[in-house]
Design an enzyme around this catalytic site. Structure first.
Site, PDB file in Angstrom:
ATOM      1  N   THR A   1       0.843  -1.194   0.000  1.00  0.00           N
ATOM      2  CA  THR A   1       0.000   0.000   0.000  1.00  0.00           C
ATOM      3  C   THR A   1       0.876   1.241   0.000  1.00  0.00           C
ATOM      4  O   THR A   1       1.864   1.296   0.726  1.00  0.00           O
ATOM      5  CB  THR A   1      -0.889   0.022   1.263  1.00  0.00           C
ATOM      6  OG1 THR A   1      -1.755  -1.117   1.258  1.00  0.00           O
ATOM      7  CG2 THR A   1      -1.709   1.298   1.342  1.00  0.00           C
TER       8      THR A   1
ATOM      9  N   ARG B   1     -12.709  -8.781  -1.398  1.00  0.00           N
ATOM     10  CA  ARG B   1     -11.870  -8.669  -0.201  1.00  0.00           C
ATOM     11  C   ARG B   1     -11.400  -7.231  -0.017  1.00  0.00           C
ATOM     12  O   ARG B   1     -10.988  -6.569  -0.949  1.00  0.00           O
ATOM     13  CB  ARG B   1     -10.672  -9.606  -0.322  1.00  0.00           C
ATOM     14  CG  ARG B   1      -9.691  -9.567   0.859  1.00  0.00           C
ATOM     15  CD  ARG B   1      -8.547  -8.606   0.632  1.00  0.00           C
ATOM     16  NE  ARG B   1      -7.545  -8.664   1.701  1.00  0.00           N
ATOM     17  CZ  ARG B   1      -6.545  -7.792   1.834  1.00  0.00           C
ATOM     18  NH1 ARG B   1      -6.409  -6.787   0.979  1.00  0.00           N
ATOM     19  NH2 ARG B   1      -5.675  -7.909   2.823  1.00  0.00           N
ATOM     20  N   VAL B   2     -11.458  -6.733   1.212  1.00  0.00           N
ATOM     21  CA  VAL B   2     -10.949  -5.410   1.573  1.00  0.00           C
ATOM     22  C   VAL B   2     -10.050  -5.577   2.791  1.00  0.00           C
ATOM     23  O   VAL B   2     -10.401  -6.299   3.729  1.00  0.00           O
ATOM     24  CB  VAL B   2     -12.101  -4.429   1.886  1.00  0.00           C
ATOM     25  CG1 VAL B   2     -11.552  -3.086   2.366  1.00  0.00           C
ATOM     26  CG2 VAL B   2     -12.971  -4.220   0.647  1.00  0.00           C
ATOM     27  N   GLY B   3      -8.906  -4.927   2.781  1.00  0.00           N
ATOM     28  CA  GLY B   3      -7.978  -4.999   3.901  1.00  0.00           C
ATOM     29  C   GLY B   3      -8.082  -3.811   4.827  1.00  0.00           C
ATOM     30  O   GLY B   3      -9.132  -3.161   4.933  1.00  0.00           O
ATOM     31  N   ASP B   4      -6.982  -3.486   5.498  1.00  0.00           N
ATOM     32  CA  ASP B   4      -6.997  -2.414   6.492  1.00  0.00           C
ATOM     33  C   ASP B   4      -6.884  -1.022   5.884  1.00  0.00           C
ATOM     34  O   ASP B   4      -7.233  -0.038   6.533  1.00  0.00           O
ATOM     35  CB  ASP B   4      -5.829  -2.599   7.472  1.00  0.00           C
ATOM     36  CG  ASP B   4      -4.484  -2.403   6.780  1.00  0.00           C
ATOM     37  OD1 ASP B   4      -4.152  -3.222   5.903  1.00  0.00           O
ATOM     38  OD2 ASP B   4      -3.788  -1.433   7.091  1.00  0.00           O
TER      39      ASP B   4
ATOM     40  N   GLY C   1       0.878  -3.574   4.909  1.00  0.00           N
ATOM     41  CA  GLY C   1       1.189  -4.924   5.339  1.00  0.00           C
ATOM     42  C   GLY C   1       0.024  -5.859   5.082  1.00  0.00           C
ATOM     43  O   GLY C   1      -0.788  -5.628   4.183  1.00  0.00           O
TER      44      GLY C   1
ATOM     45  N   GLY D   1      -3.355  -6.913   5.683  1.00  0.00           N
ATOM     46  CA  GLY D   1      -4.536  -6.295   6.288  1.00  0.00           C
ATOM     47  C   GLY D   1      -5.289  -7.180   7.242  1.00  0.00           C
ATOM     48  O   GLY D   1      -5.822  -6.715   8.258  1.00  0.00           O
TER      49      GLY D   1
END
Length: 303
Positions: A151, A179-182, A203, A205
């Site tokens: 990111t 999918r979605v991360g942090d 990193g 997520g």
């Protein structure tokens, strides 16, 4: 004082462009968007914006966020397709009183409503990488999220004391669609308070969103700790706790910039970031994990 800090080696041109804008008296918000867009528009980076790596279905889904440290207004998008600048879309959403976090088709529709540029974000190189990975998986190779997931995150401070934070990413290579991360999650992927400072993360997520470490680090800075001391006190104890309870832990990397232009970083993997302030030339720093569980920062080079 002004300053701009950004994650990974890919942030160099963006930090340089954003810092130039800050030196010319432009706002933190404008400088932040300028900096992140420089990364979004460069297809060779392969994990952000145009040229970002696709999901398991071969589609590039993008996540981004923007936060105003003056009033805590934020905008975020998850799983958006074919929007030329996700950070610009997130910034536009930060002006809304409600509907600040949009996903998928709803986020794309909002971009159209506000006449934001659209373009196909899948490049020939990214499509070739996807086909190669599918072929490898068909031959029994195990897929791993670490094949591409970096990111770009930046924190900006302008001469008037305003601060902004933002992130942009295509997320994990070959991720499950949706999918979605942090990265778009406030408190986890980013947080900023203009009276204190800001933090952004990069990193894995799935592990990083298990605790709001960006918010916790800003809170620690608010109690008087330097950016480095705040990161050390927040990030490494949680990494140790997660490893103890789960037996393993993914990549965690954070950078912080405070309202006085001081900065710091924490990571459990080899990591680079770029920073430029009114008193620090455009410089790359390397972060190297140590046996103690913490990491060492050292100046790598000036641009």
């Amino acid at each position: 004082m002004y300053g701009l800090i950004g994650t990974w080696a890919m942030a160099q041109a963006g930090v340089a462009a954003g810092a130039l804008a800050l030196a010319a008296g432009q706002s933190a918000g404008r400088a932040l968007v300028t900096g992140i867009q420089a990364v979004e528009q460069e297809p060779t980076f392969g994990s952000v914006g145009y040229g970002g790596l696709p999901n398991a279905a071969g589609v590039v889904e993008l996540d981004a966020a923007y936060m105003n440290g003056d009033n805590f207004q934020l905008g975020a998008v998850g799983g958006v397709q074919d929007v030329a600048s996700p950070i610009e879309l997130a910034k536009q959403l930060a002006h809304e009183r409600v509907n600040n976090f949009l996903v998928g088709a709803g986020a794309a529709a909002y971009a159209d409503e506000h006449h934001l540029a659209r373009r196909p974000m899948l490049t020939a190189a990214a499509a070739a990488a996807w086909r190669a990975k599918r072929a490898a998986a068909a031959n029994g190779e195990r897929l791993t999220p670490y094949d591409g997931h970096d990111t770009v995150g930046m924190v900006a401070l302008d001469a008037a004391g305003h601060m902004r934070a933002g992130t942009s990413t295509s997320g994990l290579f070959m991720k499950h669609p949706g999918r979605v991360g942090d990265s778009p999650l406030p408190g986890a992927g980013y947080y900023v308070d203009s009276e204190i400072g800001g933090v952004v993360a990069t990193g894995l997520g799935e592990d990083m969103m298990k605790a709001p470490l960006s918010f916790a680090t800003v809170a620690a800075m608010g109690r008087g700790l330097s950016p480095q001391a705040a990161l050390d006190s927040v990030v490494y104890p949680f990494i140790a706790k997660l490893r103890t309870r789960n037996g393993a832990v993914g990549e965690f990397s954070y950078i912080a910039l405070d309202a006085q232009g001081h900065f710091g970083a924490a990571s459990n993997v080899a990591f680079q970031f770029w920073v430029q302030t009114a008193t620090t030339a455009l410089t790359e720093y390397l972060v190297t994990p140590q046996p103690s569980g913490r990491a060492e920062l050292r100046r790598a080079k000036e641009a």
